[in-house]
Every structure is written in C-alpha cells, then in structure tokens.
Design an enzyme around this catalytic site. Structure first.
Site, PDB file in Angstrom:
ATOM      1  N   SER A  77       0.857  -1.192   0.000  1.00 32.33           N
ATOM      2  CA  SER A  77       0.000   0.000   0.000  1.00 32.33           C
ATOM      3  C   SER A  77       0.884   1.229   0.000  1.00 32.33           C
ATOM      4  O   SER A  77       2.054   1.175   0.408  1.00 32.33           O
ATOM      5  CB  SER A  77      -0.883  -0.017   1.261  1.00 32.33           C
ATOM      6  OG  SER A  77      -1.432   1.252   1.520  1.00 32.33           O
ATOM      7  N   TYR A  97      -2.607  -0.464  10.214  1.00 30.49           N
ATOM      8  CA  TYR A  97      -2.484  -0.889   8.812  1.00 30.49           C
ATOM      9  C   TYR A  97      -1.101  -0.525   8.271  1.00 30.49           C
ATOM     10  O   TYR A  97      -0.424  -1.363   7.660  1.00 30.49           O
ATOM     11  CB  TYR A  97      -3.576  -0.220   7.981  1.00 30.49           C
ATOM     12  CG  TYR A  97      -3.646  -0.691   6.554  1.00 30.49           C
ATOM     13  CD1 TYR A  97      -4.146  -1.957   6.253  1.00 30.49           C
ATOM     14  CD2 TYR A  97      -3.231   0.121   5.505  1.00 30.49           C
ATOM     15  CE1 TYR A  97      -4.220  -2.405   4.940  1.00 30.49           C
ATOM     16  CE2 TYR A  97      -3.296  -0.321   4.195  1.00 30.49           C
ATOM     17  CZ  TYR A  97      -3.799  -1.577   3.910  1.00 30.49           C
ATOM     18  OH  TYR A  97      -3.866  -2.010   2.609  1.00 30.49           O
TER      19      TYR A  97
END
Length: 223
Positions: free
Chosen positions: A127, A140
């Site tokens: 990501s 995350y």
C-alpha cells in the site's frame, strides 16, 4: 520456470478475484485460497493464514492437485482505519497477525518448497501507506511497513535459489470500501483489473529478472 501453477492467498476478495480471473484466462492453474472459501475443490481451498499447520496443509493439497507451485501471490489483508488513540490492542494485533504474520507464514512455506526446485516468485500486495505517513492508518501502516521489510529480506535470502520477491504498493483501488463514499469517483482510482494485469506481468517474467517493487497509483496519485 513454468508459471502454470500459482496460489492466490485472499482469492475471494475483490482484488483476489480479479487476479484469479486474469490468471485463469492466461491458462494458469490458479488455486484460490482463503478463509472465506465456501465449497472446497481442486482449485478452491480454505486456509487460515495465521496458522502454520493450515498453511502447510494448503500447500500439500494444492501441489497434490495442480503440481509444484511456482508463484505465490498474497492479496489477503484487513484494515482498521482509526486514530492511534482510538485503536484497540485487539484490532492492532489482528491487523498485524493477518497482514504481516500471515504473509510471513505463507512466504516461508513457499520459499522452502521453491528453493529445492530452482526458484519461484513471491508477490505481496502492499500500500502507499508502506512508504508514506498517513493519519488514521496506524495498525495498517505498521503491518504494511513490515511486509515491505519482509519482502526485501526474502529477496536477499532468495538470491542463491533464484527466488524473487516483489512488493506492489497500491494507491486507491475502487472496491466496495469506496462505494459508500460518493465524494470519490471510480475514475480517480485504479480498477481491480489494473492490479490483476500488473501482477500477471510480474508473475510471468523469467527468474533472471527481479522486480523488487512496483508502485501502482491512479491518475491523481495519492487521493
């Protein structure tokens, strides 16, 4: 290296489904592995990626059905997007367990099999939060930074065995997460098909080519 046999972890998710569809369209025997598989078959297998025995069983079953796995694609992941102050220890642990420990267990199993067969590829979905600091991304981002480090170490340790590891750091991809937020347009995001195409292009490369990292962003970059 034959690229005819692959495992897609998280194959029932939106990105995973697109990857499975692309691979099968290209003639790959792609095993869909997920804890959400409802009906198991030769190409659809249930797995808990946080459990070592479950992952080992997955590879045993998959290789019995389709033959030696040459590419592992890890699309599995969870996300809790809250401030650090509001993140529970339970959510923190669960995010790291799935996103990082799961990637480690699956990669280790694949690595140990590939190194006796002349190599293979490990592809991890990352990501933009694995290299950018974004608010509301504490657990995350920590997990994805860990996957970045894991991928790099796998590449170094894989050199003697022709095992190549790739991190694909994704910008915004239009999935159901965004469909409840009308202020964001699908035109400003990547499609799951864009991601699947990029994964296929890496997966099919010969092992004399390393692709350490790919940053795949939509037209406007970071939204």
């Amino acid at each position: 290296m034959s690229v005819r046999n692959m495992i897609v972890i998280g194959g029932t998710g939106e990105i995973g489904k697109a990857v499975i569809s692309k691979l099968r369209a290209e003639g790959v025997r792609a095993v869909c592995a997920s804890n959400d598989v409802k009906q198991e078959s030769a190409d659809e297998m249930r797995v808990d990626i946080t459990d070592e025995a479950s992952v080992a069983s997955l590879f045993e079953r998959a290789e019995k059905e389709v033959g030696p796995i040459s590419v592992l694609i890890n699309c599995a992941g969870v996300g809790v997007f809250t401030s650090i102050a509001d993140t529970s220890v339970q959510d923190w642990r669960r995010t790291l367990e799935v996103n990082l420990t799961g990637a480690f267990i699956c990669s280790r199993e694949a690595f140990n099999r590939m190194k006796t067969r002349g190599g293979g590829r490990l592809i991890h979905i990352g990501s933009i939060s694995d290299h950018l600091t974004l608010a509301m991304n504490g657990s995350y981002a920590a997990s994805k930074h860990g996957v970045r480090a894991l991928t790099g170490v796998l590449n170094e340790e894989g050199k003697p065995y022709s095992i190549r590891a790739t991190l694909i750091s994704l910008g915004a991809v239009y999935t159901s997460f965004w469909k409840t937020r009308p202020e964001y347009s699908p035109a400003d995001m990547l499609s799951v098909e864009d991601v699947a195409q990029s994964i296929w292009e890496i997966a099919r490369k010969p092992l004399n080519v390393r692709v350490d990292e790919l940053r795949l962003l939509p037209p406007k970059g970071v939204l």
